[in-house]
Scaffold this motif. Structure first.
Motif, short mmCIF file in Angstrom:
data_model
loop_
_atom_site.label_atom_id
_atom_site.label_comp_id
_atom_site.label_asym_id
_atom_site.label_seq_id
_atom_site.Cartn_x
_atom_site.Cartn_y
_atom_site.Cartn_z
N LEU A 1 27.77 56.84 62.64
CA LEU A 1 27.96 55.63 63.31
C LEU A 1 27.49 54.31 62.85
CD1 LEU A 1 26.21 56.81 66.75
CD2 LEU A 1 28.67 56.79 66.30
N PRO A 2 28.33 53.33 62.64
CA PRO A 2 28.06 51.83 62.07
C PRO A 2 26.77 51.19 62.65
CG PRO A 2 30.06 51.69 63.36
CD PRO A 2 29.51 53.13 63.44
N VAL A 3 26.16 50.61 62.03
CA VAL A 3 24.85 49.73 62.43
C VAL A 3 25.31 48.44 62.14
CG1 VAL A 3 22.34 49.36 62.16
CG2 VAL A 3 23.17 51.75 62.22
N THR A 4 25.14 47.44 63.12
CA THR A 4 25.24 46.06 62.74
C THR A 4 23.94 45.26 62.12
OG1 THR A 4 26.69 45.93 64.66
CG2 THR A 4 25.75 43.66 63.95
N VAL A 5 24.15 44.81 60.95
CA VAL A 5 23.05 44.37 60.29
C VAL A 5 22.79 42.72 60.31
CG1 VAL A 5 21.93 44.22 58.02
CG2 VAL A 5 23.18 46.34 58.62
N GLY A 6 24.13 42.11 60.48
CA GLY A 6 24.14 40.74 60.66
C GLY A 6 25.54 40.22 60.97
N GLU A 7 25.69 39.06 61.04
CA GLU A 7 27.08 38.57 61.47
C GLU A 7 28.48 39.12 60.51
OE1 GLU A 7 29.54 34.42 62.54
OE2 GLU A 7 27.49 34.47 62.28
N GLY A 8 29.16 40.14 61.08
CA GLY A 8 30.10 40.29 60.12
C GLY A 8 29.82 41.61 59.00
N HIS A 9 28.62 41.90 59.51
CA HIS A 9 27.84 42.86 58.29
C HIS A 9 27.63 44.25 58.98
CE1 HIS A 9 24.87 43.34 55.01
NE2 HIS A 9 25.54 44.42 55.19
N THR A 10 28.17 45.40 58.64
CA THR A 10 27.84 46.57 59.33
C THR A 10 27.94 47.59 58.27
OG1 THR A 10 30.16 47.09 59.54
CG2 THR A 10 29.25 46.38 61.55
N ALA A 11 27.02 48.69 58.61
CA ALA A 11 26.78 49.65 57.47
C ALA A 11 26.64 51.01 58.18
CB ALA A 11 25.60 49.37 56.59
N VAL A 12 27.19 52.05 57.58
CA VAL A 12 27.08 53.52 58.41
C VAL A 12 25.92 54.09 57.72
CG1 VAL A 12 28.57 55.38 58.93
CG2 VAL A 12 29.50 53.28 58.58
N CYS A 13 24.86 53.65 58.24
CA CYS A 13 23.66 54.35 57.92
C CYS A 13 22.66 54.08 58.65
CB CYS A 13 23.10 53.89 56.46
SG CYS A 13 21.57 54.27 55.72
N LEU A 14 21.85 55.25 59.03
CA LEU A 14 20.85 55.32 60.27
C LEU A 14 19.78 54.43 59.90
CD1 LEU A 14 20.80 59.04 60.80
CD2 LEU A 14 21.83 57.38 62.53
N ARG A 15 19.34 54.11 58.43
CA ARG A 15 18.26 53.01 58.23
C ARG A 15 18.64 51.88 57.47
NH1 ARG A 15 14.53 56.84 54.63
NH2 ARG A 15 13.07 55.13 54.67
N ALA A 16 20.03 51.45 58.02
CA ALA A 16 20.53 50.24 57.42
C ALA A 16 19.83 48.95 57.66
CB ALA A 16 21.84 50.00 58.03
N SER A 17 19.19 48.94 58.77
CA SER A 17 18.48 47.47 59.06
C SER A 17 17.17 47.69 58.14
CB SER A 17 18.01 47.55 60.37
OG SER A 17 19.24 47.39 61.43
N GLU A 18 16.32 48.68 57.98
CA GLU A 18 15.27 48.88 57.22
C GLU A 18 15.77 48.68 55.84
OE1 GLU A 18 12.65 52.64 55.45
OE2 GLU A 18 13.64 52.82 57.17
N ILE A 19 16.76 49.34 55.20
CA ILE A 19 17.21 48.89 53.85
C ILE A 19 17.41 47.64 53.57
CG2 ILE A 19 19.14 49.71 52.13
CD1 ILE A 19 19.04 52.36 53.40
N ALA A 20 18.40 46.98 54.66
CA ALA A 20 18.76 45.52 54.29
C ALA A 20 17.50 44.55 54.24
CB ALA A 20 19.62 45.07 55.58
N SER A 21 16.50 44.84 54.92
CA SER A 21 15.33 44.02 54.77
C SER A 21 14.72 43.99 53.52
CB SER A 21 14.45 44.43 55.79
OG SER A 21 13.81 45.68 55.37
N VAL A 22 15.01 44.76 52.49
CA VAL A 22 14.30 44.87 51.27
C VAL A 22 15.18 44.22 50.24
CG1 VAL A 22 13.44 46.52 49.40
CG2 VAL A 22 13.10 47.14 51.82
#
Length: 337
Positions: free
Chosen positions: A314-335
């Protein structure tokens, strides 16, 4: 040709809309899925880059859009250009779109150009196929105009030369000139700078940018070179094993990437702010095309993999127009990468 801002409603409506595109090749080893439910939109004046390792499905996507898949390939899903469904059209019907409304710049110019015809004659042919009533004099002038537009010096002389008489960079410019000959709405550039040195590569990218400024065309850029992406793209779509792993505007993708695969690709790039330390590499190998695991196909190479990765795509929304198919996407994007 009008730009999208001159046409009511075109500023937000996509020129090209791809939904759940699947491409499967029939092979002796069994069916091979080259693309699995790929979706994206491309708008006028925009450059969308599709990146990934060899075998990720980049070229399959471009060939499916152009209706140029080989006979052993089956495409399913939807490819709409200005609302018209392209999948399922006959080759005759696709000829009214291909080259005129959607054009392609192939990666191997020496193989794509006809060695028995001058470059001017090939450019003239690209125009006359869609405008059979145009005069020979107008065709000659158009060929020279196109060569001048892509930055070839002494275009009138070059129009009378054969492909082998031109340098690699010039041949690639001729390919771009052929692609834009009919001022298409969408230009697909499949690895347009492969095998070119960095100086010529920069010149070719500059040509693509200038052409887009003039024609207001949308560009679908297929490449494995993230340096090219940084210099030309507005948005980036990352493919792995035929599946979309991440999609984002270019700056968030480089500075706040959210998928471990994207991070692995970026870590393999040399950076002047990191001295001479050894480049990172992605461990392992992609799974066999005929034996892909359930869930995330990157799990066997991922440093963040968990048991639940085998169950979810399932895709995870990280920001505007930014999605990633990863369960830990938000955590990874914060680093910070």
């Amino acid at each position: 040709m009008k730009s999208f801002t001159e046409v009511t409603g075109e500023a937000t409506a996509p020129l090209l809309s791809v939904r759940d595109l699947c491409v499967t090749y029939r092979t002796d080893a069994g069916p091979v899925v080259a693309l699995d439910r790929l979706s994206f939109d491309l708008r006028a004046g925009e450059t969308l880059s599709i990146v990934g390792e060899s075998g990720s499905g980049k070229s399959a996507a471009s060939l499916a859009v152009m209706g140029l898949l080989p006979r052993n390939a089956v495409a399913a899903g939807s490819v709409r250009f200005r609302g018209q469904e392209l999948l399922g059209l006959s080759d005759r019907e696709m000829r009214t779109v291909r080259g005129r409304r959607i054009a392609m710049v192939f990666q191997d110019a020496l193989a794509a150009l006809n060695p028995m015809m001058t470059v001017g004659a090939q450019l003239a042919e690209a125009v006359s196929v869609h405008d059979p009533d145009i005069s020979r004099a107008a065709l000659r002038d158009r060929a020279v105009e196109l060569l001048d537009l892509v930055g070839i010096s002494d275009p009138r002389t070059r129009a009378g030369q054969y492909p082998h008489e031109l340098s690699g960079g010039m041949r690639q410019r001729v390919m771009i000139a052929t692609g834009i000959a009919n001022e298409p709405d969408v230009l697909i550039a499949d690895e347009p700078t492969t095998a070119l040195d960095v100086t010529v590569q920069a010149q070719v990218l500059d040509v693509l940018g200038r052409v887009q400024d003039r024609t207001k065309s949308a560009i679908l850029l297929i490449t494995h070179d993230l340096g090219v992406v940084a210099g030309l793209a507005d948005r980036v779509l990352v493919l792995y094993c035929g599946r979309k792993m991440e999609e984002a505007p270019v700056e968030p993708l480089f500075y706040r990437s959210a998928h471990p695969y994207t991070r692995g690709l970026l870590a393999a790039l040399p950076r002047i702010d990191r001295g001479t330390r050894r480049l990172a590499q992605i461990a392992g190998q992609p799974p066999s095309p005929t034996e892909r695991p359930p869930g995330c196909p990157f799990q066997n190479r991922c440093p963040h993999a968990e048991d639940r990765c085998a169950e979810s795509l399932l895709p995870v929304t990280v920001g505007e127009g930014h999605t990633a198919v990863c369960l830990r996407a938000s955590e990874i994007a914060s680093v910070t990468p």
